[in-house]
Design a protein around this motif. Structure first.
Motif, PDB file in Angstrom:
ATOM      1  N   ASP A   1       0.938  -1.131   0.102  1.00 45.90           N
ATOM      2  CA  ASP A   1      -0.040   0.194   0.056  1.00 45.90           C
ATOM      3  C   ASP A   1       0.882   1.229   0.102  1.00 45.90           C
ATOM      4  O   ASP A   1       1.396   1.588   1.060  1.00 45.90           O
ATOM      5  N   MET A   2       0.730   2.096  -1.163  1.00 45.21           N
ATOM      6  CA  MET A   2       1.717   3.179  -1.348  1.00 45.21           C
ATOM      7  C   MET A   2       0.875   4.278  -1.357  1.00 45.21           C
ATOM      8  O   MET A   2       1.049   5.193  -2.200  1.00 45.21           O
ATOM      9  N   GLY A   3      -0.411   4.372  -0.962  1.00 45.58           N
ATOM     10  CA  GLY A   3      -1.597   5.398  -0.903  1.00 45.58           C
ATOM     11  C   GLY A   3      -2.313   5.197  -2.133  1.00 45.58           C
ATOM     12  O   GLY A   3      -3.108   4.486  -2.209  1.00 45.58           O
ATOM     13  N   ASP A   4      -1.886   6.217  -3.152  1.00 48.37           N
ATOM     14  CA  ASP A   4      -2.565   6.100  -4.575  1.00 48.37           C
ATOM     15  C   ASP A   4      -2.281   4.962  -5.326  1.00 48.37           C
ATOM     16  O   ASP A   4      -2.828   4.532  -6.398  1.00 48.37           O
ATOM     17  N   TRP A   5      -1.242   4.251  -4.904  1.00 47.91           N
ATOM     18  CA  TRP A   5      -0.831   3.177  -5.698  1.00 47.91           C
ATOM     19  C   TRP A   5      -0.814   1.745  -4.539  1.00 47.91           C
ATOM     20  O   TRP A   5      -0.259   1.710  -3.736  1.00 47.91           O
ATOM     21  N   ASP A   6      -1.417   0.792  -5.142  1.00 50.43           N
ATOM     22  CA  ASP A   6      -1.239  -0.423  -4.450  1.00 50.43           C
ATOM     23  C   ASP A   6      -1.029  -1.671  -5.374  1.00 50.43           C
ATOM     24  O   ASP A   6      -1.288  -1.585  -6.437  1.00 50.43           O
ATOM     25  N   GLU A   7      -0.577  -2.565  -4.680  1.00 48.34           N
ATOM     26  CA  GLU A   7      -0.019  -3.837  -5.554  1.00 48.34           C
ATOM     27  C   GLU A   7      -0.264  -5.147  -4.552  1.00 48.34           C
ATOM     28  O   GLU A   7      -0.120  -5.130  -3.487  1.00 48.34           O
ATOM     29  N   GLU A   8      -0.537  -6.289  -5.299  1.00 44.56           N
ATOM     30  CA  GLU A   8      -0.510  -7.403  -4.306  1.00 44.56           C
ATOM     31  C   GLU A   8       0.179  -8.482  -5.272  1.00 44.56           C
ATOM     32  O   GLU A   8       0.020  -8.342  -6.247  1.00 44.56           O
ATOM     33  N   LYS A   9       0.622  -9.537  -4.316  1.00 51.03           N
ATOM     34  CA  LYS A   9       1.338 -10.492  -5.362  1.00 51.03           C
ATOM     35  C   LYS A   9       1.137 -12.105  -4.190  1.00 51.03           C
ATOM     36  O   LYS A   9       1.311 -11.885  -3.015  1.00 51.03           O
ATOM     37  N   LEU A  10       0.999 -13.124  -4.752  1.00 53.97           N
ATOM     38  CA  LEU A  10       1.102 -14.327  -4.216  1.00 53.97           C
ATOM     39  C   LEU A  10       2.567 -14.940  -4.499  1.00 53.97           C
ATOM     40  O   LEU A  10       3.122 -14.711  -5.558  1.00 53.97           O
ATOM     41  N   VAL A  11       2.898 -15.596  -3.248  1.00 54.60           N
ATOM     42  CA  VAL A  11       4.334 -16.047  -3.501  1.00 54.60           C
ATOM     43  C   VAL A  11       4.298 -17.291  -2.576  1.00 54.60           C
ATOM     44  O   VAL A  11       3.662 -17.643  -1.809  1.00 54.60           O
ATOM     45  N   GLU A  12       5.632 -17.947  -3.135  1.00 53.71           N
ATOM     46  CA  GLU A  12       5.943 -19.466  -2.475  1.00 53.71           C
ATOM     47  C   GLU A  12       6.611 -19.145  -1.128  1.00 53.71           C
ATOM     48  O   GLU A  12       7.633 -18.352  -1.568  1.00 53.71           O
ATOM     49  N   CYS A  13       6.340 -19.787  -0.279  1.00 57.47           N
ATOM     50  CA  CYS A  13       7.545 -19.646   0.959  1.00 57.47           C
ATOM     51  C   CYS A  13       7.448 -21.126   1.572  1.00 57.47           C
ATOM     52  O   CYS A  13       6.947 -22.043   1.269  1.00 57.47           O
ATOM     53  N   ASP A  14       8.437 -21.047   2.595  1.00 58.15           N
ATOM     54  CA  ASP A  14       8.496 -22.238   3.404  1.00 58.15           C
ATOM     55  C   ASP A  14       7.712 -22.515   4.490  1.00 58.15           C
ATOM     56  O   ASP A  14       7.773 -23.430   5.178  1.00 58.15           O
ATOM     57  N   GLY A  15       6.363 -21.817   4.537  1.00 56.40           N
ATOM     58  CA  GLY A  15       5.251 -21.922   5.480  1.00 56.40           C
ATOM     59  C   GLY A  15       5.577 -21.171   6.790  1.00 56.40           C
ATOM     60  O   GLY A  15       4.776 -21.449   7.784  1.00 56.40           O
ATOM     61  N   THR A  16       6.521 -20.436   6.863  1.00 54.63           N
ATOM     62  CA  THR A  16       6.638 -19.857   7.895  1.00 54.63           C
ATOM     63  C   THR A  16       6.677 -18.148   7.835  1.00 54.63           C
ATOM     64  O   THR A  16       6.709 -17.843   6.630  1.00 54.63           O
ATOM     65  N   ILE A  17       6.082 -17.342   8.781  1.00 60.69           N
ATOM     66  CA  ILE A  17       5.974 -15.857   8.593  1.00 60.69           C
ATOM     67  C   ILE A  17       7.171 -15.183   8.636  1.00 60.69           C
ATOM     68  O   ILE A  17       7.249 -14.259   7.843  1.00 60.69           O
ATOM     69  N   GLU A  18       8.224 -15.974   8.939  1.00 65.18           N
ATOM     70  CA  GLU A  18       9.415 -15.229   8.980  1.00 65.18           C
ATOM     71  C   GLU A  18       9.933 -15.432   7.736  1.00 65.18           C
ATOM     72  O   GLU A  18      10.568 -14.388   6.868  1.00 65.18           O
ATOM     73  N   ASP A  19       9.827 -16.464   6.730  1.00 65.42           N
ATOM     74  CA  ASP A  19      10.185 -16.499   5.399  1.00 65.42           C
ATOM     75  C   ASP A  19       9.373 -15.651   4.580  1.00 65.42           C
ATOM     76  O   ASP A  19       9.906 -15.003   3.441  1.00 65.42           O
ATOM     77  N   LEU A  20       8.104 -15.463   4.909  1.00 60.42           N
ATOM     78  CA  LEU A  20       7.328 -14.445   3.944  1.00 60.42           C
ATOM     79  C   LEU A  20       7.609 -13.119   4.337  1.00 60.42           C
ATOM     80  O   LEU A  20       7.639 -12.417   3.418  1.00 60.42           O
ATOM     81  N   ARG A  21       7.980 -12.858   5.496  1.00 57.65           N
ATOM     82  CA  ARG A  21       8.758 -11.521   5.376  1.00 57.65           C
ATOM     83  C   ARG A  21       9.892 -11.266   4.795  1.00 57.65           C
ATOM     84  O   ARG A  21       9.914 -10.235   4.132  1.00 57.65           O
ATOM     85  N   ASN A  22      10.841 -12.046   4.750  1.00 54.78           N
ATOM     86  CA  ASN A  22      11.907 -12.165   3.957  1.00 54.78           C
ATOM     87  C   ASN A  22      11.462 -11.905   2.136  1.00 54.78           C
ATOM     88  O   ASN A  22      12.415 -11.364   1.557  1.00 54.78           O
ATOM     89  N   ARG A  23      10.439 -12.911   1.992  1.00 54.17           N
ATOM     90  CA  ARG A  23       9.920 -12.603   0.424  1.00 54.17           C
ATOM     91  C   ARG A  23       9.356 -11.289   0.013  1.00 54.17           C
ATOM     92  O   ARG A  23       9.683 -10.719  -0.882  1.00 54.17           O
ATOM     93  N   ALA A  24       8.700 -10.667   1.165  1.00 56.23           N
ATOM     94  CA  ALA A  24       8.261  -9.207   1.004  1.00 56.23           C
ATOM     95  C   ALA A  24       9.317  -8.369   1.005  1.00 56.23           C
ATOM     96  O   ALA A  24       9.278  -7.486   0.162  1.00 56.23           O
ATOM     97  N   HIS A  25      10.516  -8.610   1.836  1.00 57.16           N
ATOM     98  CA  HIS A  25      11.651  -7.607   1.631  1.00 57.16           C
ATOM     99  C   HIS A  25      12.338  -7.884   0.287  1.00 57.16           C
ATOM    100  O   HIS A  25      12.536  -6.837  -0.384  1.00 57.16           O
ATOM    101  N   ASP A  26      12.399  -8.887  -0.164  1.00 50.08           N
ATOM    102  CA  ASP A  26      12.870  -9.201  -1.597  1.00 50.08           C
ATOM    103  C   ASP A  26      12.120  -8.499  -2.664  1.00 50.08           C
ATOM    104  O   ASP A  26      12.718  -8.074  -3.708  1.00 50.08           O
ATOM    105  N   TRP A  27      10.743  -8.487  -2.461  1.00 51.16           N
ATOM    106  CA  TRP A  27      10.072  -7.968  -3.559  1.00 51.16           C
ATOM    107  C   TRP A  27      10.177  -6.397  -3.480  1.00 51.16           C
ATOM    108  O   TRP A  27      10.262  -5.764  -4.451  1.00 51.16           O
ATOM    109  N   VAL A  28      10.220  -5.857  -2.181  1.00 57.77           N
ATOM    110  CA  VAL A  28      10.372  -4.427  -2.284  1.00 57.77           C
ATOM    111  C   VAL A  28      11.524  -3.908  -2.619  1.00 57.77           C
ATOM    112  O   VAL A  28      11.483  -2.897  -3.289  1.00 57.77           O
TER     113      VAL A  28
END
Length: 80
Positions: free
Chosen positions: A43-70
């Motif tokens: 969420d960037m205010g006037d611009w938003d985006e969403e993405k489905l990603v594969e992860c190892d099933g942990t919130i920590e890995d999902l957080r890292n995937r979000a970091h990589d995407w950003v």
């Protein structure tokens, strides 16, 4: 880029883990799905985006995937 965790909770709808994050200048909500994949909401205010990603099933890995995407997003700035 640093990851700042703003909020951690279980989804009201399904009970899955969710987090609100600030990564760089971006606000994201991440949602760990029951099938161990993840959903990233940017969420960037006037611009938003969403993405489905594969992860190892942990919130920590999902957080890292979000970091990589950003890190892959190129934000152009205007000089005044």
């Amino acid at each position: 880029m640093k990851i700042e965790i703003v909020d951690q909770r279980k989804s009201d709808e399904c009970g899955c883990p969710e987090e609100d994050l600030i990564i760089g200048m971006c606000f994201l909500t991440i949602h760990l799905e029951k099938d161990n994949s993840g959903h990233l909401f940017l969420d960037m205010g006037d611009w938003d985006e969403e993405k489905l990603v594969e992860c190892d099933g942990t919130i920590e890995d999902l957080r890292n995937r979000a970091h990589d995407w950003v890190e892959q997003i190129h934000i152009n700035t205007l000089e005044h």
